[in-house]
Scaffold this motif. Structure first.
Motif, PDB file in Angstrom:
ATOM      1  N   PRO A  75       0.837  -1.205   0.000  1.00  0.00           N
ATOM      2  CA  PRO A  75       0.000   0.000   0.000  1.00  0.00           C
ATOM      3  C   PRO A  75       0.876   1.261   0.000  1.00  0.00           C
ATOM      4  CG  PRO A  75      -0.784  -1.574   1.618  1.00  0.00           C
ATOM      5  CD  PRO A  75       0.552  -2.072   1.141  1.00  0.00           C
ATOM      6  N   ARG A  76       0.693   2.072  -0.989  1.00  0.00           N
ATOM      7  CA  ARG A  76       1.531   3.259  -1.161  1.00  0.00           C
ATOM      8  C   ARG A  76       1.458   4.197   0.044  1.00  0.00           C
ATOM      9  NH1 ARG A  76       1.679   7.072  -6.532  1.00  0.00           N
ATOM     10  NH2 ARG A  76       3.017   8.682  -5.641  1.00  0.00           N
ATOM     11  N   SER A  77       0.264   4.361   0.597  1.00  0.00           N
ATOM     12  CA  SER A  77       0.130   5.278   1.732  1.00  0.00           C
ATOM     13  C   SER A  77       0.955   4.808   2.933  1.00  0.00           C
ATOM     14  CB  SER A  77      -1.337   5.435   2.128  1.00  0.00           C
ATOM     15  OG  SER A  77      -1.870   4.201   2.557  1.00  0.00           O
ATOM     16  N   LEU A  78       1.033   3.493   3.137  1.00  0.00           N
ATOM     17  CA  LEU A  78       1.844   2.983   4.247  1.00  0.00           C
ATOM     18  C   LEU A  78       3.330   3.139   3.947  1.00  0.00           C
ATOM     19  CD1 LEU A  78      -0.058  -0.263   5.289  1.00  0.00           C
ATOM     20  CD2 LEU A  78      -0.237   2.042   6.238  1.00  0.00           C
ATOM     21  N   ALA A  79       3.727   2.856   2.705  1.00  0.00           N
ATOM     22  CA  ALA A  79       5.130   2.996   2.330  1.00  0.00           C
ATOM     23  C   ALA A  79       5.587   4.448   2.466  1.00  0.00           C
ATOM     24  CB  ALA A  79       5.355   2.493   0.908  1.00  0.00           C
ATOM     25  N   GLU A  80       4.728   5.372   2.041  1.00  0.00           N
ATOM     26  CA  GLU A  80       5.077   6.790   2.134  1.00  0.00           C
ATOM     27  C   GLU A  80       5.029   7.304   3.568  1.00  0.00           C
ATOM     28  OE1 GLU A  80       2.440   8.671  -0.657  1.00  0.00           O
ATOM     29  OE2 GLU A  80       3.671   8.055  -2.373  1.00  0.00           O
ATOM     30  N   GLY A  81       4.425   6.539   4.459  1.00  0.00           N
ATOM     31  CA  GLY A  81       4.375   6.919   5.871  1.00  0.00           C
ATOM     32  C   GLY A  81       5.484   6.299   6.702  1.00  0.00           C
ATOM     33  N   MET A  82       6.340   5.490   6.057  1.00  0.00           N
ATOM     34  CA  MET A  82       7.442   4.872   6.786  1.00  0.00           C
ATOM     35  C   MET A  82       8.466   5.939   7.195  1.00  0.00           C
ATOM     36  SD  MET A  82       8.225   1.285   4.735  1.00  0.00           S
ATOM     37  CE  MET A  82       8.929   2.083   3.309  1.00  0.00           C
ATOM     38  N   GLN A 105      12.178   4.748   3.805  1.00  0.00           N
ATOM     39  CA  GLN A 105      11.752   5.196   2.483  1.00  0.00           C
ATOM     40  C   GLN A 105      12.940   5.300   1.534  1.00  0.00           C
ATOM     41  OE1 GLN A 105       8.891   8.418   2.033  1.00  0.00           O
ATOM     42  NE2 GLN A 105       8.474   8.315   4.238  1.00  0.00           N
ATOM     43  N   GLN A 106      14.068   5.787   2.047  1.00  0.00           N
ATOM     44  CA  GLN A 106      15.259   5.909   1.213  1.00  0.00           C
ATOM     45  C   GLN A 106      15.731   4.534   0.739  1.00  0.00           C
ATOM     46  OE1 GLN A 106      17.552   8.130   4.062  1.00  0.00           O
ATOM     47  NE2 GLN A 106      17.078  10.094   3.090  1.00  0.00           N
ATOM     48  N   HIS A 107      15.760   3.565   1.656  1.00  0.00           N
ATOM     49  CA  HIS A 107      16.155   2.199   1.281  1.00  0.00           C
ATOM     50  C   HIS A 107      15.153   1.605   0.283  1.00  0.00           C
ATOM     51  CE1 HIS A 107      19.534   1.747   3.968  1.00  0.00           C
ATOM     52  NE2 HIS A 107      18.802   2.093   5.013  1.00  0.00           N
TER      53      HIS A 107
END
Length: 153
Positions: free
Chosen positions: A35-42, A47-49
């Motif tokens: 889910p993009r929203s969860l990935a962008e909330g990491m 997020q960099q990795h």
């Protein structure tokens, strides 16, 4: 480290091992959905990795003829609990037989023997938030440990 001191990898297929290790959220039928929203909330470092790994992945496999994937949030439900619209979605019908009993059938007409205990995948509203409320706050997203401020101790 000298080569003889390097740890031996546990497996030559660590991602396959992990994804196949048991029930995991959003991993099914050969696909892992992120889910993009969860990935962008990491956290930023994650997020960099992740961005680096995804860039390498797309560089390696971008030449393939990729289809467009349609991701539909779904959940398992008992056939006997479905309404008419849900039954149509999964390709089932319900009818009343000569004895007045409900009979559930598959699209091909085959009777479903135990509809009270047969589960099917039905679309549902997405329970994953589209945008993190934490993005607008100073607190980290749920599920991530808050970093302690050691200077205030």
């Amino acid at each position: 480290m000298y080569p003889e001191q390097q740890p031996v990898p546990r497996s030559g297929t660590p991602l396959r091992d992990y994804l196949g290790s048991g029930p995991l959220p959003a991993v099914v039928d050969g696909y892992a959905v992120l889910p993009r929203s969860l990935a962008e909330g990491m956290p930023l470092v994650w997020q960099q990795h992740m961005a680096h790994l995804l860039a390498e992945f797309h560089q390696a496999f971008g030449h393939l003829s990729w289809p467009v994937y349609r991701v539909v949030p779904s959940r398992y439900e008992v056939i006997a609990d479905l309404d008419e619209e849900q039954l149509a979605e999964v390709g089932c019908i319900v009818e009343i037989d000569a004895d007045g009993e409900l009979v559930y059938r598959e699209r091909n007409g085959r009777r479903i023997a135990d509809p009270e205990n047969t589960k099917v995948l039905v679309s549902c509203l997405d329970p994953i938030p589209r945008e993190h409320a934490a993005d607008l706050q100073d607190t980290p997203p749920r599920g991530f440990p808050a970093q302690e401020n050691w200077s205030t101790r």
